[in-house]
Write a protein that holds these residues in place. Structure first.
Motif, PDB file in Angstrom:
ATOM      1  N   ALA A 276       0.853  -1.185   0.000  1.00 31.76           N
ATOM      2  CA  ALA A 276       0.000   0.000   0.000  1.00 31.76           C
ATOM      3  C   ALA A 276       0.887   1.232   0.000  1.00 31.76           C
ATOM      4  CB  ALA A 276      -0.905   0.000   1.226  1.00 31.76           C
ATOM      5  N   ASP A 277       0.252   2.385  -0.197  1.00 30.89           N
ATOM      6  CA  ASP A 277       1.033   3.624  -0.138  1.00 30.89           C
ATOM      7  C   ASP A 277       1.270   4.001   1.325  1.00 30.89           C
ATOM      8  OD1 ASP A 277      -1.364   4.671   0.731  1.00 30.89           O
ATOM      9  OD2 ASP A 277      -1.715   5.871  -1.047  1.00 30.89           O
ATOM     10  N   GLY A 278       1.891   5.135   1.558  1.00 35.91           N
ATOM     11  CA  GLY A 278       2.262   5.553   2.905  1.00 35.91           C
ATOM     12  C   GLY A 278       1.176   6.280   3.663  1.00 35.91           C
ATOM     13  N   PHE A 279      -0.085   6.098   3.298  1.00 37.75           N
ATOM     14  CA  PHE A 279      -1.198   6.755   3.982  1.00 37.75           C
ATOM     15  C   PHE A 279      -1.199   6.365   5.458  1.00 37.75           C
ATOM     16  CE2 PHE A 279      -5.852   6.386   5.065  1.00 37.75           C
ATOM     17  CZ  PHE A 279      -6.042   7.736   5.284  1.00 37.75           C
ATOM     18  N   SER A 280      -1.186   7.348   6.342  1.00 38.55           N
ATOM     19  CA  SER A 280      -1.094   7.076   7.783  1.00 38.55           C
ATOM     20  C   SER A 280      -2.317   6.341   8.321  1.00 38.55           C
ATOM     21  CB  SER A 280      -0.878   8.382   8.554  1.00 38.55           C
ATOM     22  OG  SER A 280      -1.996   9.241   8.371  1.00 38.55           O
ATOM     23  N   GLY A 281      -3.421   6.373   7.615  1.00 39.01           N
ATOM     24  CA  GLY A 281      -4.611   5.657   8.046  1.00 39.01           C
ATOM     25  C   GLY A 281      -4.425   4.143   8.053  1.00 39.01           C
ATOM     26  N   TYR A 282      -3.426   3.645   7.348  1.00 38.01           N
ATOM     27  CA  TYR A 282      -3.156   2.206   7.313  1.00 38.01           C
ATOM     28  C   TYR A 282      -2.319   1.741   8.501  1.00 38.01           C
ATOM     29  CZ  TYR A 282      -4.612   2.461   2.399  1.00 38.01           C
ATOM     30  OH  TYR A 282      -5.297   2.663   1.241  1.00 38.01           O
TER      31      TYR A 282
ATOM     32  N   LYS B 231      -0.291  -2.780  13.217  1.00 40.06           N
ATOM     33  CA  LYS B 231       0.053  -2.838  14.638  1.00 40.06           C
ATOM     34  C   LYS B 231      -0.003  -4.243  15.231  1.00 40.06           C
ATOM     35  CE  LYS B 231      -0.700   1.852  16.114  1.00 40.06           C
ATOM     36  NZ  LYS B 231      -1.412   2.767  16.975  1.00 40.06           N
ATOM     37  N   GLY B 232      -0.930  -5.075  14.804  1.00 40.18           N
ATOM     38  CA  GLY B 232      -1.058  -6.405  15.387  1.00 40.18           C
ATOM     39  C   GLY B 232       0.068  -7.352  15.028  1.00 40.18           C
ATOM     40  N   GLY B 233       0.759  -7.085  13.933  1.00 41.63           N
ATOM     41  CA  GLY B 233       1.875  -7.915  13.520  1.00 41.63           C
ATOM     42  C   GLY B 233       1.503  -9.011  12.527  1.00 41.63           C
ATOM     43  N   ALA B 234       0.211  -9.276  12.339  1.00 37.17           N
ATOM     44  CA  ALA B 234      -0.201 -10.314  11.391  1.00 37.17           C
ATOM     45  C   ALA B 234      -0.014  -9.841   9.949  1.00 37.17           C
ATOM     46  CB  ALA B 234      -1.657 -10.705  11.623  1.00 37.17           C
ATOM     47  N   ILE B 235      -0.107  -8.533   9.745  1.00 34.65           N
ATOM     48  CA  ILE B 235       0.042  -7.965   8.407  1.00 34.65           C
ATOM     49  C   ILE B 235       1.311  -7.124   8.383  1.00 34.65           C
ATOM     50  CG2 ILE B 235      -0.963  -6.449   6.662  1.00 34.65           C
ATOM     51  CD1 ILE B 235      -3.707  -7.195   7.726  1.00 34.65           C
ATOM     52  N   ARG B 236       2.188  -7.435   7.429  1.00 40.09           N
ATOM     53  CA  ARG B 236       3.431  -6.678   7.257  1.00 40.09           C
ATOM     54  C   ARG B 236       3.258  -5.687   6.117  1.00 40.09           C
ATOM     55  NH1 ARG B 236       7.567 -11.187   6.257  1.00 40.09           N
ATOM     56  NH2 ARG B 236       8.045  -9.620   4.714  1.00 40.09           N
ATOM     57  N   GLU B 237       3.870  -4.526   6.266  1.00 35.18           N
ATOM     58  CA  GLU B 237       3.775  -3.478   5.252  1.00 35.18           C
ATOM     59  C   GLU B 237       4.837  -3.657   4.177  1.00 35.18           C
ATOM     60  OE1 GLU B 237       3.968   1.385   4.907  1.00 35.18           O
ATOM     61  OE2 GLU B 237       4.445   0.427   6.794  1.00 35.18           O
ATOM     62  N   ALA B 238       4.405  -3.594   2.929  1.00 33.38           N
ATOM     63  CA  ALA B 238       5.322  -3.515   1.789  1.00 33.38           C
ATOM     64  C   ALA B 238       5.019  -2.176   1.127  1.00 33.38           C
ATOM     65  CB  ALA B 238       5.093  -4.660   0.817  1.00 33.38           C
ATOM     66  N   ALA B 239       5.870  -1.213   1.340  1.00 27.03           N
ATOM     67  CA  ALA B 239       5.619   0.148   0.870  1.00 27.03           C
ATOM     68  C   ALA B 239       5.597   0.223  -0.649  1.00 27.03           C
ATOM     69  CB  ALA B 239       6.683   1.085   1.427  1.00 27.03           C
ATOM     70  N   CYS B 240       4.901   1.217  -1.142  1.00 29.73           N
ATOM     71  CA  CYS B 240       4.800   1.472  -2.578  1.00 29.73           C
ATOM     72  C   CYS B 240       6.143   2.012  -3.071  1.00 29.73           C
ATOM     73  CB  CYS B 240       3.693   2.485  -2.824  1.00 29.73           C
ATOM     74  SG  CYS B 240       3.601   3.059  -4.514  1.00 29.73           S
ATOM     75  N   LEU B 241       6.732   1.352  -4.044  1.00 24.32           N
ATOM     76  CA  LEU B 241       8.045   1.763  -4.528  1.00 24.32           C
ATOM     77  C   LEU B 241       8.002   3.052  -5.344  1.00 24.32           C
ATOM     78  CD1 LEU B 241       9.593  -1.693  -5.390  1.00 24.32           C
ATOM     79  CD2 LEU B 241       9.909  -0.308  -3.349  1.00 24.32           C
ATOM     80  N   ALA B 242       6.858   3.404  -5.902  1.00 25.61           N
ATOM     81  CA  ALA B 242       6.755   4.663  -6.648  1.00 25.61           C
ATOM     82  C   ALA B 242       6.965   5.841  -5.712  1.00 25.61           C
ATOM     83  CB  ALA B 242       5.410   4.761  -7.338  1.00 25.61           C
ATOM     84  N   HIS B 243       6.423   5.759  -4.507  1.00 27.75           N
ATOM     85  CA  HIS B 243       6.615   6.837  -3.544  1.00 27.75           C
ATOM     86  C   HIS B 243       8.074   6.915  -3.100  1.00 27.75           C
ATOM     87  CE1 HIS B 243       2.243   6.480  -3.319  1.00 27.75           C
ATOM     88  NE2 HIS B 243       2.268   7.743  -2.948  1.00 27.75           N
ATOM     89  N   LEU B 244       8.689   5.766  -2.901  1.00 33.96           N
ATOM     90  CA  LEU B 244      10.098   5.736  -2.536  1.00 33.96           C
ATOM     91  C   LEU B 244      10.956   6.335  -3.644  1.00 33.96           C
ATOM     92  CD1 LEU B 244      12.470   4.827  -0.738  1.00 33.96           C
ATOM     93  CD2 LEU B 244      12.360   2.630  -1.916  1.00 33.96           C
ATOM     94  N   ARG B 245      10.654   5.984  -4.885  1.00 36.89           N
ATOM     95  CA  ARG B 245      11.420   6.499  -6.024  1.00 36.89           C
ATOM     96  C   ARG B 245      11.339   8.019  -6.070  1.00 36.89           C
ATOM     97  NH1 ARG B 245      10.162   8.502 -10.583  1.00 36.89           N
ATOM     98  NH2 ARG B 245       7.974   7.974 -10.404  1.00 36.89           N
TER      99      ARG B 245
END
Length: 57
Positions: free
Chosen positions: A13-19, A24-38
């Motif tokens: 997902a993108d870096g939207f703070s609502g996500y 927080k629970g640890g069951a879901i890991r974040e894979a940031a959007c590479l377009a935003h990183l670029r």
């Protein structure tokens, strides 16, 4: 977010703070959007790009 109820794994997902709550629970890991990183890397390489966008507005 009811759509992800019971989901465990990696979510891209993108870096939207609502996500942040989802991760927080640890069951879901974040894979940031590479377009935003670029874009951030490009801004570091070209410091005038942010200023140019402001001036265009």
């Amino acid at each position: 977010m009811t759509e992800l109820a019971g989901f465990a794994g990696t979510l891209q997902a993108d870096g939207f703070s609502g996500y942040n709550q989802i991760y927080k629970g640890g069951a879901i890991r974040e894979a940031a959007c590479l377009a935003h990183l670029r874009r951030k890397i490009f801004d570091v390489q070209n410091p005038w790009s942010s200023c140019a966008r402001i001036l265009m507005i």
